[in-house]
Scaffold this active site. Sequence first.
Site, PDB file in Angstrom:
ATOM      1  N   GLU A 196      13.344 -10.004  22.697  1.00 31.78           N
ATOM      2  CA  GLU A 196      13.045  -9.874  24.051  1.00 31.78           C
ATOM      3  C   GLU A 196      13.000  -8.065  24.081  1.00 31.78           C
ATOM      4  O   GLU A 196      12.549  -7.875  24.466  1.00 31.78           O
ATOM      5  CB  GLU A 196      14.198 -10.048  25.102  1.00 31.78           C
ATOM      6  CG  GLU A 196      14.228 -12.279  25.285  1.00 31.78           C
ATOM      7  CD  GLU A 196      12.851 -12.400  25.763  1.00 31.78           C
ATOM      8  OE1 GLU A 196      12.293 -11.366  26.652  1.00 31.78           O
ATOM      9  OE2 GLU A 196      12.185 -12.940  24.828  1.00 31.78           O
ATOM     10  N   GLU A 231      16.204  -9.113  33.295  1.00 34.79           N
ATOM     11  CA  GLU A 231      16.147 -10.008  33.496  1.00 34.79           C
ATOM     12  C   GLU A 231      15.172 -10.618  32.958  1.00 34.79           C
ATOM     13  O   GLU A 231      14.945 -11.754  33.418  1.00 34.79           O
ATOM     14  CB  GLU A 231      14.882  -9.024  34.874  1.00 34.79           C
ATOM     15  CG  GLU A 231      13.659 -10.047  34.808  1.00 34.79           C
ATOM     16  CD  GLU A 231      12.441  -8.972  34.552  1.00 34.79           C
ATOM     17  OE1 GLU A 231      10.867  -9.653  33.919  1.00 34.79           O
ATOM     18  OE2 GLU A 231      11.658  -8.351  35.320  1.00 34.79           O
ATOM     19  N   HIS A 232      15.098 -10.217  31.749  1.00 30.40           N
ATOM     20  CA  HIS A 232      14.009 -11.093  30.098  1.00 30.40           C
ATOM     21  C   HIS A 232      15.208 -11.691  29.990  1.00 30.40           C
ATOM     22  O   HIS A 232      14.966 -12.964  29.321  1.00 30.40           O
ATOM     23  CB  HIS A 232      13.692 -10.395  29.385  1.00 30.40           C
ATOM     24  CG  HIS A 232      12.225  -9.934  29.613  1.00 30.40           C
ATOM     25  ND1 HIS A 232      11.128  -9.993  29.299  1.00 30.40           N
ATOM     26  CD2 HIS A 232      11.552  -9.298  30.118  1.00 30.40           C
ATOM     27  CE1 HIS A 232       9.975  -9.411  29.507  1.00 30.40           C
ATOM     28  NE2 HIS A 232      10.836  -9.082  30.378  1.00 30.40           N
ATOM     29  N   HIS A 243      15.593  -4.343  33.708  1.00 32.12           N
ATOM     30  CA  HIS A 243      14.736  -4.636  33.221  1.00 32.12           C
ATOM     31  C   HIS A 243      15.025  -5.769  31.939  1.00 32.12           C
ATOM     32  O   HIS A 243      14.438  -6.814  31.797  1.00 32.12           O
ATOM     33  CB  HIS A 243      12.942  -4.057  32.864  1.00 32.12           C
ATOM     34  CG  HIS A 243      11.706  -4.646  32.903  1.00 32.12           C
ATOM     35  ND1 HIS A 243      10.897  -4.309  31.760  1.00 32.12           N
ATOM     36  CD2 HIS A 243      11.714  -6.479  32.963  1.00 32.12           C
ATOM     37  CE1 HIS A 243      10.097  -5.022  32.259  1.00 32.12           C
ATOM     38  NE2 HIS A 243      10.313  -6.051  32.527  1.00 32.12           N
ATOM     39  N   GLU A 279       5.151  -5.864  27.229  1.00 33.74           N
ATOM     40  CA  GLU A 279       4.904  -4.937  28.971  1.00 33.74           C
ATOM     41  C   GLU A 279       4.586  -4.165  28.996  1.00 33.74           C
ATOM     42  O   GLU A 279       3.361  -3.746  29.965  1.00 33.74           O
ATOM     43  CB  GLU A 279       6.345  -6.360  29.438  1.00 33.74           C
ATOM     44  CG  GLU A 279       5.562  -7.242  29.773  1.00 33.74           C
ATOM     45  CD  GLU A 279       6.749  -7.734  30.555  1.00 33.74           C
ATOM     46  OE1 GLU A 279       7.958  -6.804  31.295  1.00 33.74           O
ATOM     47  OE2 GLU A 279       6.956  -9.130  30.294  1.00 33.74           O
TER      48      GLU A 279
END
Length: 209
Positions: free
Chosen positions: A94, A23-24, A20, A101
């Site tokens: 990030e 991905e950022h 994840h 999130e």
Amino acid sequence: VDFNVGFFSDRESGFEGISHFLEHMVFMGSEKYPGENHFSDWLSQHWGSENACTDSEQTTYYFECHPKHLKEGLDIFSGYFLNPLLKMDAVEREVTAVESEFERVVNSDPSRLEAIMGHLAVENHPYRVFGWGNRASLTGSELWKQGKIRDALLDHWRKHYHAGRMSITVLGEQDVDALQVMVSDLFADMRSDGEAKKDYSAAGLPYGD
């Protein structure tokens, strides 16, 4: 663009949540377009948007824009996967984004259920991992403390982000032949080396037989 890798592969890296997090990080510029906000600024000028999601065995990236500018958008987009910068000065920001999130969903029932199911999975099963990731799971790692987060990100990218594990879907106003040429030209330099997809079915059921 979809890669058949997700958080089931996290433990191999030493970071729970690295899929994840990667991905950022790929959104933070490429060699050809190094500006962190270049694509988002471009999309705002061309009726567009972008997003991505990480699942257990898939990571998917997507964008849309005015159809007249599809090739230019795809050129910028392709850099995420061909040569992302993964800049150290973007890491802390990030991590904060991943934490934000996590905080937005941590109290939702589906997220709680997913966490409970992962916690109850048998020891060493790929499902027994905190795939979402947060500040604690990322910065609490020994590799983070040793200053090796970028090395881990690059290693994860090299292993899993290559042509053999990538699928591309494009929808545009051009005919199929033109779209195929566009994709072939823009992704021609995509690496073909890296690890093959791991078969997690060999791990058996997450809660035993």
